[in-house]
Design an enzyme around this catalytic site. Sequence first.
Site, mmCIF file in Angstrom:
data_model
loop_
_atom_site.group_PDB
_atom_site.id
_atom_site.type_symbol
_atom_site.label_atom_id
_atom_site.label_comp_id
_atom_site.label_asym_id
_atom_site.label_seq_id
_atom_site.Cartn_x
_atom_site.Cartn_y
_atom_site.Cartn_z
ATOM 1 N N LYS A 23 0.836 -1.214 0.000
ATOM 2 C CA LYS A 23 0.000 0.000 0.000
ATOM 3 C C LYS A 23 0.863 1.254 0.000
ATOM 4 O O LYS A 23 0.583 2.203 -0.737
ATOM 5 C CB LYS A 23 -0.886 -0.012 1.253
ATOM 6 C CG LYS A 23 -1.521 1.327 1.587
ATOM 7 C CD LYS A 23 -2.430 1.253 2.785
ATOM 8 C CE LYS A 23 -1.876 1.720 4.093
ATOM 9 N NZ LYS A 23 -1.480 3.098 4.252
ATOM 10 N N ASN A 24 1.918 1.233 0.818
ATOM 11 C CA ASN A 24 2.685 2.468 1.001
ATOM 12 C C ASN A 24 3.698 2.738 -0.118
ATOM 13 O O ASN A 24 4.380 3.744 -0.103
ATOM 14 C CB ASN A 24 3.336 2.486 2.386
ATOM 15 C CG ASN A 24 2.274 2.600 3.473
ATOM 16 O OD1 ASN A 24 1.116 2.906 3.187
ATOM 17 N ND2 ASN A 24 2.658 2.367 4.719
ATOM 18 N N ARG A 97 -3.931 10.835 3.549
ATOM 19 C CA ARG A 97 -2.898 11.868 3.567
ATOM 20 C C ARG A 97 -2.236 12.026 2.188
ATOM 21 O O ARG A 97 -1.330 12.824 2.020
ATOM 22 C CB ARG A 97 -1.831 11.513 4.610
ATOM 23 C CG ARG A 97 -2.297 11.772 6.022
ATOM 24 C CD ARG A 97 -1.312 11.230 7.036
ATOM 25 N NE ARG A 97 -0.004 11.869 7.001
ATOM 26 C CZ ARG A 97 0.291 13.023 7.574
ATOM 27 N NH1 ARG A 97 -0.640 13.695 8.210
ATOM 28 N NH2 ARG A 97 1.508 13.511 7.515
ATOM 29 N N CYS A 121 -4.634 7.717 9.740
ATOM 30 C CA CYS A 121 -4.987 6.993 10.963
ATOM 31 C C CYS A 121 -4.799 7.852 12.200
ATOM 32 O O CYS A 121 -3.894 8.671 12.257
ATOM 33 C CB CYS A 121 -4.135 5.729 11.059
ATOM 34 S SG CYS A 121 -4.735 4.438 9.986
ATOM 35 N N ASP A 311 4.577 0.182 11.992
ATOM 36 C CA ASP A 311 3.366 -0.508 11.516
ATOM 37 C C ASP A 311 3.355 -1.995 11.897
ATOM 38 O O ASP A 311 2.322 -2.645 11.819
ATOM 39 C CB ASP A 311 3.257 -0.368 9.992
ATOM 40 C CG ASP A 311 3.322 1.075 9.578
ATOM 41 O OD1 ASP A 311 2.345 1.795 9.755
ATOM 42 O OD2 ASP A 311 4.395 1.506 9.103
ATOM 43 N N VAL A 333 8.039 6.363 16.807
ATOM 44 C CA VAL A 333 7.660 7.048 15.556
ATOM 45 C C VAL A 333 6.382 7.873 15.737
ATOM 46 O O VAL A 333 6.313 9.018 15.311
ATOM 47 C CB VAL A 333 7.507 6.038 14.397
ATOM 48 C CG1 VAL A 333 7.130 6.746 13.102
ATOM 49 C CG2 VAL A 333 8.794 5.246 14.207
HETATM 50 C C1 EPZ Z 1 3.995 6.681 6.355
HETATM 51 O O1 EPZ Z 1 3.277 7.743 6.954
HETATM 52 C C2 EPZ Z 1 3.039 5.541 6.241
HETATM 53 N N1 EPZ Z 1 1.887 5.938 5.449
HETATM 54 C C3 EPZ Z 1 2.605 5.064 7.609
HETATM 55 O O2 EPZ Z 1 1.806 3.916 7.461
HETATM 56 C C4 EPZ Z 1 3.843 4.696 8.416
HETATM 57 O O3 EPZ Z 1 3.452 4.376 9.735
HETATM 58 C C5 EPZ Z 1 4.830 5.859 8.449
HETATM 59 O O4 EPZ Z 1 5.137 6.282 7.108
HETATM 60 C C6 EPZ Z 1 6.134 5.505 9.142
HETATM 61 O O5 EPZ Z 1 6.728 4.398 8.497
HETATM 62 C C7 EPZ Z 1 1.947 5.947 4.135
HETATM 63 O O6 EPZ Z 1 2.964 5.610 3.532
HETATM 64 C C8 EPZ Z 1 0.707 6.344 3.392
HETATM 65 P P1 EPZ Z 1 6.133 9.961 8.504
HETATM 66 P P2 EPZ Z 1 3.864 9.207 6.935
HETATM 67 O O7 EPZ Z 1 6.107 11.233 7.761
HETATM 68 O O8 EPZ Z 1 4.681 9.383 5.718
HETATM 69 C C9 EPZ Z 1 6.249 13.264 12.019
HETATM 70 C C10 EPZ Z 1 -0.071 2.556 7.703
HETATM 71 O O9 EPZ Z 1 -0.674 1.998 8.655
HETATM 72 N N2 EPZ Z 1 5.996 14.297 10.994
HETATM 73 O O10 EPZ Z 1 7.320 9.074 8.334
HETATM 74 O O11 EPZ Z 1 2.736 10.141 7.170
HETATM 75 C C11 EPZ Z 1 5.008 12.385 12.232
HETATM 76 O O12 EPZ Z 1 4.086 13.006 13.074
HETATM 77 C C12 EPZ Z 1 0.426 3.986 7.833
HETATM 78 O O13 EPZ Z 1 0.112 2.006 6.617
HETATM 79 C C13 EPZ Z 1 5.974 15.621 11.375
HETATM 80 O O14 EPZ Z 1 6.181 15.958 12.554
HETATM 81 O O15 EPZ Z 1 4.799 9.147 8.219
HETATM 82 C C14 EPZ Z 1 5.616 11.137 12.810
HETATM 83 O O16 EPZ Z 1 5.849 11.299 14.178
HETATM 84 C C15 EPZ Z 1 0.115 4.576 9.165
HETATM 85 N N3 EPZ Z 1 5.722 16.578 10.424
HETATM 86 C C16 EPZ Z 1 6.972 11.048 12.087
HETATM 87 O O17 EPZ Z 1 7.223 12.358 11.564
HETATM 88 C C17 EPZ Z 1 5.484 16.246 9.117
HETATM 89 O O18 EPZ Z 1 5.261 17.162 8.295
HETATM 90 C C18 EPZ Z 1 7.029 10.055 10.952
HETATM 91 O O19 EPZ Z 1 5.970 10.275 10.047
HETATM 92 C C19 EPZ Z 1 5.517 14.889 8.732
HETATM 93 C C20 EPZ Z 1 5.775 13.931 9.696
#
Ligand code: EPZ
Length: 438
Positions: A23-24, A97, A121, A311, A333
């Site tokens: 998916k991702n 998102r 989520c 995840d 995370v």
């Molecule tokens: C991706 O989300 C995945 N989603 C998530 O999977 C996954 O848990 C996550 O990466 C970590 O591996 C998709 O790919 C669609 P991040 P993403 O930006 O990209 C902070 C699932 O169940 N952050 O790596 O949104 C954030 O709050 C989903 O399949 C900021 O602070 O995750 C988090 O603490 C759930 N500001 C950390 O970074 C921002 O602008 C990591 O988030 C962006 C992120």
Amino acid sequence: MTDVLTVHGGTPLKGDIVVRGAKNLVSKAMVATLLGESASRLRAVPEIADVRIVSSLLELHGVQVGAGDEHDELTFDPTNVEKAHVADIDAHAGSSRIPILLCGPLLHRLGEAFIPDLGGCRIGDRPIDYHLEVLRQFGATVEKRPEGLRLTAAQRLHGTKLTLPYPSVGSTEQVLLTAVRAKGLTELRNAAIEPEILDLIAVLQKMGAIISVDIDRVIRIEGVDTLQGFTHRAMPDRIEAASWACAALATHGEIYVQGARQPDMMTFLNVFRKIGGAFEVDDDGIRFSRGGEGQRSVVLETDVHPGFMTDWQQPLVVALTQTSGLSIVHETVYENRLGFTKALVDMGAHIQLFRECLGGLPCRFGQRNFLHSAVVSGPTTLRGADIEVPDLRGGFSYLIAALAAQGTSTVRGVDLIYRGYEKFLDKLDGVGARYERG
Ligand code: EPZ
């Protein structure tokens, strides 16, 4: 279709399931099609709700999405990309998102982009500040409007030097999808290097992009003037594979996951073995089962790749309630990804949450009042319960808990699970789960 399952626990899950594209990766590769001058073909596309959401978003922007030659192939023709209506984007985005990732490609194609309020989520605050900062640094102007954010670029976006505050997956993808057609060089430091990101880089390279992944989380991109369509088979879904592995362990069963790949799952496999799981790898997949009994404990932290994926954490915690030992799980995370354990405790699990960073190094959430460490003691007998799906991975984890429990559970809100688990009811049938709809 009803959104409720009545699940009868206590039967070991045994059988074979197939995982298709991740998916991702799939959702991001679909966004990349917007960058091409010609049509793209994506293979191993799973039938999940998130694919339908991204297809709708692309169609709203004039991309023609169609069926390909293979049964799980989609084609994307971006020759007539156009502006979409604000209200339509809002209605189709659901709680995804992904719209934020459309910004770079749309700025290149149309000079403007709009994003509604974003969902995803409920596992933490999930801000988009890094994304907006990245887009500003490429030269975009961000304007806050009552209905969402409007981004514009008066001239071609330009390459830039960036350092992410945290190796965020989405922000790294934002940089890639924007830098490939920006003018000049982009250097990204502290990038995420998840296998899904490397697969996206492979997609972009097929399109004509020039991207190098250097040591120490540095990615360099040389912008090009045009990109073409691609043909690509998506990497398999390692989160889904691990979820079924945990289901096998928690229910004392044995599940062969066709499509699971060892190199993408090494960190998971080490932990799985340490907590009493067994696995056999062959050319087509991995067979997961339970190993010999005995006291097995683990101290683990979720982390960015190559660490233990966040995840994987939720299904693993359910498995830990069914294995012997005292384990520590430190979620680094997302600040709020252990909230789902409350229902497990109500079912009889021994799980205690802590605000402190337990087990290893301090993380961003220490001293900030987030219950982000868990101590899990097992094995415990889970009792059937009435539970509501909290988020995608938490939802599948509740299904595992209900299947491992004694007695009958009512699991509400299961439709959410379709966002990331293809045909999960058919797969449950295939491994002998006992449940009814409604
Ligand atoms: C991706 O989300 C995945 N989603 C998530 O999977 C996954 O848990 C996550 O990466 C970590 O591996 C998709 O790919 C669609 P991040 P993403 O930006 O990209 C902070 C699932 O169940 N952050 O790596 O949104 C954030 O709050 C989903 O399949 C900021 O602070 O995750 C988090 O603490 C759930 N500001 C950390 O970074 C921002 O602008 C990591 O988030 C962006 C992120």
